[in-house]
Scaffold this active site. Structure first.
Site, short mmCIF file in Angstrom:
data_model
loop_
_atom_site.label_atom_id
_atom_site.label_comp_id
_atom_site.label_asym_id
_atom_site.label_seq_id
_atom_site.Cartn_x
_atom_site.Cartn_y
_atom_site.Cartn_z
N MET A 100 -11.39 -6.81 5.16
CA MET A 100 -10.67 -5.86 5.99
C MET A 100 -10.33 -6.51 7.33
O MET A 100 -11.22 -6.99 8.03
CB MET A 100 -11.48 -4.60 6.21
CG MET A 100 -11.79 -3.79 4.95
SD MET A 100 -10.31 -3.21 4.10
CE MET A 100 -9.54 -2.19 5.37
N SER B 283 2.97 -0.58 6.17
CA SER B 283 4.14 -0.33 7.02
C SER B 283 5.06 -1.54 7.06
O SER B 283 6.29 -1.38 7.16
CB SER B 283 3.69 0.05 8.43
OG SER B 283 2.85 -0.94 8.99
N ASP C 236 -6.58 -6.91 3.84
CA ASP C 236 -6.04 -5.56 3.98
C ASP C 236 -6.09 -5.16 5.45
O ASP C 236 -7.17 -5.01 6.02
CB ASP C 236 -6.86 -4.59 3.13
CG ASP C 236 -6.27 -3.19 3.08
OD1 ASP C 236 -5.31 -2.92 3.83
OD2 ASP C 236 -6.78 -2.37 2.30
N ASP D 155 -4.89 3.28 -1.71
CA ASP D 155 -6.00 3.49 -0.78
C ASP D 155 -6.59 4.88 -0.98
O ASP D 155 -5.95 5.89 -0.67
CB ASP D 155 -5.51 3.35 0.67
CG ASP D 155 -5.22 1.91 1.04
OD1 ASP D 155 -6.12 1.07 0.87
OD2 ASP D 155 -4.10 1.63 1.49
N MET E 196 -12.44 3.76 -0.59
CA MET E 196 -13.13 3.90 0.70
C MET E 196 -13.85 5.23 0.68
O MET E 196 -13.51 6.18 1.41
CB MET E 196 -12.10 3.81 1.84
CG MET E 196 -11.55 2.41 2.01
SD MET E 196 -10.15 2.31 3.16
CE MET E 196 -8.79 2.50 1.99
N HIS F 167 -8.44 0.85 -4.15
CA HIS F 167 -9.40 0.53 -3.09
C HIS F 167 -10.14 1.81 -2.71
O HIS F 167 -9.57 2.71 -2.09
CB HIS F 167 -8.63 -0.04 -1.89
CG HIS F 167 -9.48 -0.39 -0.72
ND1 HIS F 167 -8.92 -0.77 0.49
CD2 HIS F 167 -10.82 -0.42 -0.54
CE1 HIS F 167 -9.89 -1.03 1.35
NE2 HIS F 167 -11.05 -0.81 0.76
N HIS G 184 -1.05 -1.23 -4.41
CA HIS G 184 -2.35 -0.95 -3.79
C HIS G 184 -2.47 0.53 -3.48
O HIS G 184 -1.60 1.12 -2.82
CB HIS G 184 -2.46 -1.78 -2.50
CG HIS G 184 -3.81 -1.75 -1.87
ND1 HIS G 184 -4.86 -2.55 -2.30
CD2 HIS G 184 -4.29 -1.03 -0.83
CE1 HIS G 184 -5.91 -2.33 -1.54
NE2 HIS G 184 -5.61 -1.39 -0.64
N GLY H 211 -9.46 3.19 7.27
CA GLY H 211 -9.29 4.61 7.53
C GLY H 211 -7.88 5.03 7.84
O GLY H 211 -7.50 6.16 7.57
N PHE H 212 -7.07 4.13 8.39
CA PHE H 212 -5.71 4.49 8.76
C PHE H 212 -4.78 3.30 8.54
O PHE H 212 -5.19 2.15 8.71
CB PHE H 212 -5.61 4.92 10.23
CG PHE H 212 -6.34 6.19 10.55
CD1 PHE H 212 -5.74 7.43 10.32
CD2 PHE H 212 -7.62 6.16 11.06
CE1 PHE H 212 -6.42 8.60 10.60
CE2 PHE H 212 -8.31 7.33 11.34
CZ PHE H 212 -7.70 8.56 11.11
N MET I 107 -9.36 7.47 0.21
CA MET I 107 -10.23 7.75 1.35
C MET I 107 -10.80 9.15 1.24
O MET I 107 -10.11 10.07 0.80
CB MET I 107 -9.44 7.62 2.66
CG MET I 107 -8.71 6.30 2.83
SD MET I 107 -7.84 6.24 4.42
CE MET I 107 -6.85 4.75 4.19
N SER J 238 0.84 -1.19 0.00
CA SER J 238 0.00 0.00 0.00
C SER J 238 0.88 1.24 0.00
O SER J 238 1.67 1.45 0.92
CB SER J 238 -0.90 0.02 1.24
OG SER J 238 -1.52 1.29 1.37
#
Length: 233
Positions: free
Chosen positions: A141, A200, A177, A39, A72, A70, A37, A146-147, A41, A12
């Protein structure tokens, strides 16, 4: 994209250096990632605000593997075409993001992109059963969206197992994920996942100047997942 249940690592870029996405993507691809990936948001459906179609357009030329987007966001339907136009290979929307998930998946497929459906931790996988024939990927998920950097929710392993049974022999990927690292990768692989999103855990300790660290991190995740599959066989 040729369908395969082999383990795929999808870093990600939420955990990458935002000021150097081009070189970061080149580094993870050179070091062996399978998908990239992204993300997205909106600060509404989830409590964070990240990327939009223009960022995806900017990084698309740097991606030679698979651009896994993805979404969100809610409402999601008005933005599907925009993300398809900028080059997403897979577009994943949340089941919880709208009232008509059939329509959302049909809209994604109408653009020629692979259609993904994401499920929040509180949503039973059985809710996806009527939609499986419209999907190319189900994203389970394993954190609340969200984070980045959250802890893995271990109760989701049973969700993955039940989903794998529901999918049967359909050519549908199971993506996981959230909280994926060398310790949790074998658990999700054994449960039935084949696309492992890691942020991370991939980027930790490395940089575009020291990309070997990215490679070592990805190999550790892949090897631990494959070892679990070998032992289960």
């Amino acid at each position: 994209m040729t369908f395969s249940r082999s383990i795929k690592i999808a870093p990600s870029i939420l955990s990458a250096d935002f000021a150097d996405f081009g070189r970061e993507i080149a580094a993870i691809e050179d070091q062996g990632c399978d998908w990239v990936h992204v993300d997205v948001m909106d600060g509404h459906f989830v409590p964070n605000l990240t990327f939009g179609p223009q960022l995806c357009k900017a990084i698309r030329p740097h991606i030679s593997t698979v651009m896994d987007v993805h979404l969100m966001i809610a409402p999601v339907d008005p933005y599907i075409e925009a993300f398809a136009e900028v080059g997403a290979d897979v577009i994943t929307a949340h089941l919880e993001a709208g009232s008509h998930p059939h329509r959302t998946l049909q809209a994604i497929r109408a653009t020629g992109r692979k259609a993904g459906l994401a499920l929040n931790p509180g949503t039973p996988v059985e809710a996806a059963a009527p939609l499986l024939d419209l999907t190319d990927l189900i994203c389970v998920m394993t954190v609340n969206p969200g984070f980045g950097g959250q802890s893995f929710i271990s109760s989701q392993l049973d969700q993955i197992r039940r989903l794998r049974a529901l999918i049967g022999d359909r050519p549908v990927h199971i993506e996981v994920d959230g909280g994926v690292d060398p310790a949790t990768a074998p658990l999700v692989a054994e449960a039935g996942a084949d696309v492992l999103v890691a942020g991370s855990a991939v980027f930790r300790g490395g940089s575009v100047e020291t990309p070997d660290r990215y490679g070592a991190n990805m190999r550790a995740i892949r090897e631990s997942a494959n070892a679990a599959l070998y032992q289960a066989a």
